[in-house]
Design an enzyme around this catalytic site. Structure first.
Site, PDB file in Angstrom:
ATOM      1  N   ILE A 119       0.791   6.992   0.180  1.00  0.00           N
ATOM      2  CA  ILE A 119       0.154   5.909   0.925  1.00  0.00           C
ATOM      3  C   ILE A 119      -1.279   5.730   0.434  1.00  0.00           C
ATOM      4  CG2 ILE A 119      -0.532   5.115   3.225  1.00  0.00           C
ATOM      5  CD1 ILE A 119       1.666   7.111   4.269  1.00  0.00           C
ATOM      6  N   CYS A 120      -1.610   4.495   0.117  1.00  0.00           N
ATOM      7  CA  CYS A 120      -2.973   4.159  -0.288  1.00  0.00           C
ATOM      8  C   CYS A 120      -3.709   3.672   0.962  1.00  0.00           C
ATOM      9  CB  CYS A 120      -2.938   3.075  -1.364  1.00  0.00           C
ATOM     10  SG  CYS A 120      -4.562   2.643  -1.974  1.00  0.00           S
ATOM     11  N   LEU A 121      -4.437   4.574   1.583  1.00  0.00           N
ATOM     12  CA  LEU A 121      -5.133   4.266   2.826  1.00  0.00           C
ATOM     13  C   LEU A 121      -6.488   4.970   2.775  1.00  0.00           C
ATOM     14  CD1 LEU A 121      -5.074   3.014   5.689  1.00  0.00           C
ATOM     15  CD2 LEU A 121      -3.995   5.120   6.478  1.00  0.00           C
ATOM     16  N   TYR A 153       0.792  -1.222   0.000  1.00  0.00           N
ATOM     17  CA  TYR A 153       0.000   0.000   0.000  1.00  0.00           C
ATOM     18  C   TYR A 153       0.827   1.275   0.000  1.00  0.00           C
ATOM     19  CZ  TYR A 153      -4.551  -2.071   0.158  1.00  0.00           C
ATOM     20  OH  TYR A 153      -5.695  -2.740  -0.180  1.00  0.00           O
TER      21      TYR A 153
END
Length: 147
Positions: free
Chosen positions: A101-103, A94
């Site tokens: 950041i892929c959140l 992620y």
């Protein structure tokens, strides 16, 4: 003469915007009740830019690691999420190569109730429990089944 007075008034107003007041509260909370394994502080000259550290969670490939991040807030905080990037290189499903950041809470599931502590602990949890089914970094998912 009046121009200088107005400039002073404008710069004072800028120092106490809702976003800046909220960030001061977030900082106070972090100091008084610091979450385990994370820390964050505003930079010396700008409350809108923070440096943070996340310690790698136990029993993960990141254990014993120390990861530096930058957090950039806009005047729309807390109504809009900050931009958070790893300054340290992190190989994770992620985390993009540029540190992005892929959140979900930093994108479509953001809520003004989240503060800096919640952001950092969520990122720390992401290091513990990645979801390899929807990765930002597919190479990390394929590497020797780290995840």
């Amino acid at each position: 003469m009046h121009l200088c007075h107005n400039n002073t008034k404008n710069s004072q107003a800028k120092m106490s915007t809702p976003a800046r007041r909220r960030l001061m509260r977030d900082f106070k909370t972090l100091q008084e009740d610091p979450p385990t394994g994370v820390s964050g502080t505003p930079t010396d000259n700008d409350i809108m830019i923070w440096n943070a550290v996340i310690f790698g969670p136990h029993d993960t490939p990141f254990e014993d690691g120390t990861f530096k991040l930058t957090i950039e807030f806009t005047e729309e905080y807390p109504n809009k999420p900050p931009t958070v990037r790893f300054a340290s290189k992190v190989f994770h499903p992620y985390i993009y190569a540029d540190g992005g950041i892929c959140l979900d809470i930093l994108q479509n599931r953001w809520s003004p109730t989240y503060d800096v502590s919640a952001i950092l602990t969520s990122i720390q949890s992401l290091l513990s429990d990645p979801n390899p089914n929807s990765p930002a970094n597919s190479t990390a998912v394929q590497s020797d089944n780290l995840f």
